[in-house]
Design an enzyme around this catalytic site. Sequence first.
Site, PDB file in Angstrom:
ATOM      1  N   PRO A  17     -14.891  78.346 -29.142  1.00 13.96           N
ATOM      2  CA  PRO A  17     -14.218  79.425 -28.417  1.00 13.96           C
ATOM      3  C   PRO A  17     -12.910  79.019 -27.749  1.00 13.96           C
ATOM      4  CG  PRO A  17     -16.192  78.683 -27.264  1.00 13.96           C
ATOM      5  CD  PRO A  17     -16.223  78.045 -28.610  1.00 13.96           C
ATOM      6  N   ASN A  18     -11.986  79.958 -27.833  1.00 13.14           N
ATOM      7  CA  ASN A  18     -10.661  79.885 -27.196  1.00 13.14           C
ATOM      8  C   ASN A  18      -9.686  78.946 -27.891  1.00 13.14           C
ATOM      9  OD1 ASN A  18     -11.162  81.780 -25.030  1.00 13.14           O
ATOM     10  ND2 ASN A  18     -12.528  80.231 -24.200  1.00 13.14           N
ATOM     11  N   ARG A  25      -1.135  78.841 -24.748  1.00 13.12           N
ATOM     12  CA  ARG A  25      -1.477  78.799 -23.322  1.00 13.12           C
ATOM     13  C   ARG A  25      -1.847  77.365 -22.942  1.00 13.12           C
ATOM     14  NH1 ARG A  25      -1.054  83.624 -24.158  1.00 13.12           N
ATOM     15  NH2 ARG A  25      -2.369  85.415 -23.657  1.00 13.12           N
ATOM     16  N   TYR A  30      -3.883  71.139 -23.160  1.00 16.18           N
ATOM     17  CA  TYR A  30      -4.286  71.097 -24.573  1.00 16.18           C
ATOM     18  C   TYR A  30      -3.147  70.824 -25.551  1.00 16.18           C
ATOM     19  CZ  TYR A  30      -8.558  72.972 -22.566  1.00 16.18           C
ATOM     20  OH  TYR A  30      -9.684  73.132 -21.817  1.00 16.18           O
ATOM     21  N   ASN A  81     -15.344  70.735 -32.694  1.00 18.13           N
ATOM     22  CA  ASN A  81     -14.923  70.883 -31.299  1.00 18.13           C
ATOM     23  C   ASN A  81     -15.542  72.202 -30.865  1.00 18.13           C
ATOM     24  OD1 ASN A  81     -13.832  71.255 -28.812  1.00 18.13           O
ATOM     25  ND2 ASN A  81     -11.693  70.911 -29.427  1.00 18.13           N
ATOM     26  N   ALA A  84     -16.157  75.148 -24.984  1.00 17.35           N
ATOM     27  CA  ALA A  84     -17.055  75.228 -23.825  1.00 17.35           C
ATOM     28  C   ALA A  84     -18.530  75.213 -24.238  1.00 17.35           C
ATOM     29  CB  ALA A  84     -16.744  76.486 -23.021  1.00 17.35           C
ATOM     30  N   HIS A  87     -20.868  72.209 -23.637  1.00 16.07           N
ATOM     31  CA  HIS A  87     -21.536  71.941 -22.361  1.00 16.07           C
ATOM     32  C   HIS A  87     -22.666  72.928 -22.060  1.00 16.07           C
ATOM     33  CE1 HIS A  87     -17.826  69.739 -22.164  1.00 16.07           C
ATOM     34  NE2 HIS A  87     -17.111  70.839 -22.101  1.00 16.07           N
ATOM     35  N   ASP A  94     -29.126  72.491 -31.698  1.00 12.06           N
ATOM     36  CA  ASP A  94     -30.306  72.584 -32.564  1.00 12.06           C
ATOM     37  C   ASP A  94     -29.897  72.828 -34.016  1.00 12.06           C
ATOM     38  OD1 ASP A  94     -31.984  72.151 -30.435  1.00 12.06           O
ATOM     39  OD2 ASP A  94     -32.677  74.227 -30.264  1.00 12.06           O
ATOM     40  N   GLU A 105     -18.164  64.740 -33.090  1.00 10.29           N
ATOM     41  CA  GLU A 105     -17.748  65.662 -32.025  1.00 10.29           C
ATOM     42  C   GLU A 105     -16.348  65.257 -31.561  1.00 10.29           C
ATOM     43  OE1 GLU A 105     -20.326  65.413 -28.618  1.00 10.29           O
ATOM     44  OE2 GLU A 105     -18.978  66.607 -27.372  1.00 10.29           O
ATOM     45  N   HIS A 107     -12.812  66.263 -29.019  1.00 13.58           N
ATOM     46  CA  HIS A 107     -12.198  67.051 -27.947  1.00 13.58           C
ATOM     47  C   HIS A 107     -10.745  66.664 -27.802  1.00 13.58           C
ATOM     48  CE1 HIS A 107     -15.988  68.711 -26.733  1.00 13.58           C
ATOM     49  NE2 HIS A 107     -16.508  67.503 -26.853  1.00 13.58           N
ATOM     50  N   LEU A 108      -9.926  67.651 -27.541  1.00 10.46           N
ATOM     51  CA  LEU A 108      -8.499  67.409 -27.304  1.00 10.46           C
ATOM     52  C   LEU A 108      -8.315  66.648 -26.000  1.00 10.46           C
ATOM     53  CD1 LEU A 108      -7.622  71.065 -28.173  1.00 10.46           C
ATOM     54  CD2 LEU A 108      -6.680  69.126 -29.435  1.00 10.46           C
ATOM     55  N   ARG A 114     -12.287  65.207 -16.438  1.00 11.84           N
ATOM     56  CA  ARG A 114     -12.158  66.579 -15.956  1.00 11.84           C
ATOM     57  C   ARG A 114     -13.345  66.953 -15.045  1.00 11.84           C
ATOM     58  NH1 ARG A 114     -10.432  70.453 -20.649  1.00 11.84           N
ATOM     59  NH2 ARG A 114      -9.898  71.694 -18.816  1.00 11.84           N
TER      60      ARG A 114
END
Length: 152
Positions: A17-18, A25, A30, A81, A84, A87, A94, A105, A107-108, A114
């Site tokens: 998401p996002n 943005r 990011y 990635n 959110a 977390h 699963d 996995e 992440h940027l 954070r």
Amino acid sequence: MLSTPSSPLSVLVIHGPNLNLLGQREPGIYGSVTLEEINSQLEAEAMKLEAKISAVQSNHEGVLVDTIHAARGQHQGIIINAGAYTHTSVAVRDALAAVKIPTVEVHLSNIYQREAFRHHSYIAPVAIGQISGFGAESYRLGLLALVHHLRH
Ligand code: CA2
């Protein structure tokens, strides 16, 4: 499809998401690279590695679960990635555990620098490894690590 000498390794790249907003943005966190640019860079890198990628982005948890299920028999590895959902989502974790496709996995941002709620990943225990904090380069490093893992 299984990889044979005549068919390149196929890697599914999942953006959660996002991440469709990348480059539009919050460039301070990011970066300014768009999702399309990340996918193009990954395609070029995959070609060098004699592999290919298919990229999917969704803002919906169930779509991510369905996408992971549909990877069975189609892709030899996954780069994810989960945004959110990293977390929060036992369902995404699963699904990855169920399909048993080697997964990296990524992440940027460095999630450990954070907020505390980003320090826990539901995905990390079912992934072969995690790369976090290198911006768009995290994806390229993830692809290198995944292809190396699949070939050795
Ligand atoms: O650092 C990462 O790659 C994250 O997975 C990004 C997620 C965040 O929830 C994770 O903790 C770490 C957020 C993705 C949001 O992407 C945006 C991109 C541009 C503008 C706004 C959000």
